[in-house]
Design an enzyme around this catalytic site. Structure first.
Site, PDB file in Angstrom:
ATOM      1  N   HIS A 278       0.811  -1.213   0.000  1.00 10.95           N
ATOM      2  CA  HIS A 278       0.000   0.000   0.000  1.00 10.95           C
ATOM      3  C   HIS A 278       0.845   1.264   0.000  1.00 10.95           C
ATOM      4  CE1 HIS A 278      -3.355   2.635   0.655  1.00 10.95           C
ATOM      5  NE2 HIS A 278      -2.817   3.114   1.754  1.00 10.95           N
ATOM      6  N   CYS A 279       2.127   1.172   0.322  1.00 16.43           N
ATOM      7  CA  CYS A 279       2.912   2.390   0.549  1.00 16.43           C
ATOM      8  C   CYS A 279       3.770   2.818  -0.634  1.00 16.43           C
ATOM      9  CB  CYS A 279       3.798   2.208   1.791  1.00 16.43           C
ATOM     10  SG  CYS A 279       2.853   2.118   3.329  1.00 16.43           S
TER      11      CYS A 279
END
Length: 439
Positions: A278-279
Site C-alpha cells: 500500500h505504501c
C-alpha cells in the site's frame, strides 16, 4: 483563560500518564490493529472502530485476520475487556484519544482519495469534546492535517491546542519483518501547536519504545513521503539497471552483490517484478500531486513510477522469450506463478505485481495458475482464483515464474521437476541450470 488551558491539558496528561485514558483506533487493518494491541499491552482500555461488520465480528470473537497479530495475542485482551471493536462512532464521546488509520488510496488519475479520512473526521467531529487528542496516521500529502482535519474539528467551536489536540504521525510498518515491529519502530509525531506535539509524544511514549517529535504536522507528513519516495526511486533505478544488464547479457544480481562490498557511498537495492504493497507504489504520488499544485514537477517520482510500472511487462516478455526458446508460444502454454503476495512470507496482495503479470499473460492466451502458502485465493479479472498444489502444478507447467520468493517453497523440488523457470527474485541464486532464466 490560562487556568482553563492548563486544566484541559493537565487533565489529559494525567489520564495518559496513569494509563486511564480511553484509547480509540479508527481503522482496524494492517496498521490499526497492531497499534491497538500495543496500547492494550501497555495497560490502556482500547476501542477499535471499523465500518466493516466482518472485521468487528471477528475481533470481538477473539479471532485475528492480520497475519502478524496472532489470535493468541488478541484473544486475552478481548476476553478481559481491554480491547473491543465496534461500528458505532458515538463511543468517541467517551474516549480520550482517537487515532485515524484508514486507507488513503489513489484514484486512477493518481490524485489522492481523501474520502475515508473525511468520513472519519466528520464522525469524530460529531462526538468531539474538550480534552480529546486526535492523531492522523494515514499516509497523505503535506498539509492534510491542517487543511482538511483542522477545519472540520474546529468548526464545532473548540480551539486546537487548548480545547483539543491534533497531530500527525506517519504509520511505519514492514509486514513480515521479525526485527522491526510497531513497538520498536521510532514514532515520528508533529502537532498543529507545540502543546499538540507534546500530547502526541506523551501518548505514544506510553506504549512505544522511541518517539521523535517534529515541529509541525507538515514536517511529519513529509517524513513518510520522503521515506517511501527514497525507496521507490532507488528501486526504479535498479529496475532500469536490470533491464540494461539484460540487454547486455550481464548478471545484474552479481553486479549488485559486488557493488555492495563497497563500505561507503552505496546502499544495495534489488530489482523485482514490480512494486507492491500500500505504501511504496502509492505514497510518492501524493507528493507529486501536491507539488504540481505548487507549480513544481516531481520528475524523479514520475520517471521511477513509469519504470517500476513497466516491470510486469518486462517479466511477461521474459516468459515469452523463455517459452520461445523451447519452441512454445505463450498462447496455450501452462504458466504457473509462485507467490502472489507483494512480498515474501506475508499474506498481503495489495498492489501485488503478481496480479498484473497473471492478467497480462492470460490476455496473451496463457493457461494460468498459482501457488502461495499465505494466499488461498485471489480475485482477478472478475473471477476468483484458488491456489493450487505446488508440486503437481510445477510438474504440469510449461513455465514456472517466481514472483514472490516465500521461504516455504521447496526450491530444490522446483529445480528438479520444473521444465522452465523464470526467476524474478534471484531465489535460485544457489542453483545453476539452463532451465533457469533470471531477471
Amino acid at each position: 483563560m490560562e487556568s482553563a488551558v492548563r486544566t484541559t491539558q493537565d487533565l489529559l496528561t494525567e489520564k495518559i500518564r496513569s494509563r486511564t485514558a480511553k484509547v480509540g483506533i479508527v481503522g482496524l487493518g494492517y496498521v490499526g490493529l497492531p497499534l491497538a494491541m500495543e496500547f492494550a499491552k501497555a495497560g490502556f482500555s482500547v476501542t477499535g472502530i471499523d465500518v466493516q461488520p466482518s472485521k468487528v465480528d471477528e475481533l470481538n470473537a477473539g479471532r485475528s485476520y492480520i497475519q502478524y497479530v496472532p489470535t493468541e495475542t488478541l484473544r486475552p485482551y478481548v476476553q478481559s475487556g481491554t480491547f473491543h471493536a465496534t461500528m458505532d462512532f458515538s463511543v468517541i464521546a467517551e474516549l480520550d484519544t482517537v487515532n485515524i488509520v484508514v486507507p488513503t488510496p489513489l484514484r486512477k488519475t493518481k490524485d489522492p482519495d481523501m474520502s475515508y479520512i473525511m468520513a472519519a473526521a466528520e464522525e469524530i467531529a460529531r462526538y468531539a469534546h474538550p480534552g480529546l487528542l486526535v492523531i492522523l496516521e494515514s499516509t497523505t500529502y503535506p498539509g492534510t492535517t491542517e487543511e482538511v482535519l483542522l477545519p472540520i474539528l474546529e468548526k464545532e467551536g473548540m480551539k486546537v491546542g487548548e480545547d483539543f489536540f491534533l497531530c500527525f504521525s506517519p504509520e511505519r510498518v514492514d509486514p513480515g519483518n521479525p526485527r522491526y515491529q510497531t513497538k520498536n519502530i521510532p514514532k515520528v509525531v508533529g502537532g498543529i501547536t507545540p502543546a499538540c506535539t507534546e500530547m502526541g509524544a506523551l501518548f505514544y511514549s506510553q506504549a512505544l519504545n522511541q518517539v521523535v517529535p517534529v515541529s509541525s504536522t507538515a514536517v511529519a507528513e513529509m517524513v513518510k513521503l520522503l521515506e517511501n519516495t527514497f525507496r521507490m526511486i532507488n528501486i526504479g533505478l535498479v529496475n532500469e539497471m536490470a533491464m540494461m544488464c539484460d540487454r547486455m547479457g550481464i548478471n545484474v544480481w552479481e553486479v549488485i552483490d559486488a557493488a555492495a562490498t563497497k563500505p561507503f557511498g552505496f546502499m544495495p537495492f534489488y530489482p523485482g517484478p514490480g512494486l507492491g504493497g500500500h505504501c511504496i507504489p502509492i505514497d510518492p504520488f501524493y507528493l507529486s500531486w501536491k507539488t504540481k499544485q505548487a507549480g513544481i514537477e516531481a520528475r524523479f517520482i514520475e520517471l521511477a513510477g513509469y519504470i517500476n510500472g513497466q516491470m510486469p511487462h518486462f517479466v511477461v516478455e521474459k516468459v515469452q522469450a523463455a517459452l520461445n526458446s523451447h519452441a512454445k508460444p505463450v498462447m496455450g502454454s501452462r504458466v504457473h506463478i509462485l507467490g502472489v503476495a507483494y512480498k515474501r512470507n506475508i499474506d498481503d496482495v495489495r498492489e501485488s505485481p503478481a496480479l498484473d503479470i497473471m492478467h497480462l499473460l492470460e490476455r496473451r492466451g496463457a493457461k494460468m495458475s498459482y501457488s502461495d502458502p499465505y494466499v488461498p485465493s485471489v480475485k482477478l479479472d472478475g473471477h476468483r482464483w484458488a491456489a493450487e498444489d505446488f508440486v503437481s502444478s510445477v510438474e504440469q507447467a510449461d513455465c514456472v515464474v517466481i514472483v514472490t520468493d516465500h521461504k516455504a517453497f521447496d526450491y530444490q523440488v522446483l529445480v528438479e521437476r520444473a521444465k522452465l523457470i523464470v526467476d524474478t527474485r534471484n531465489a535460485l541464486k544457489a542453483y545453476s541450470s539452463p532451465k533457469i532464466i533470471r531477471l
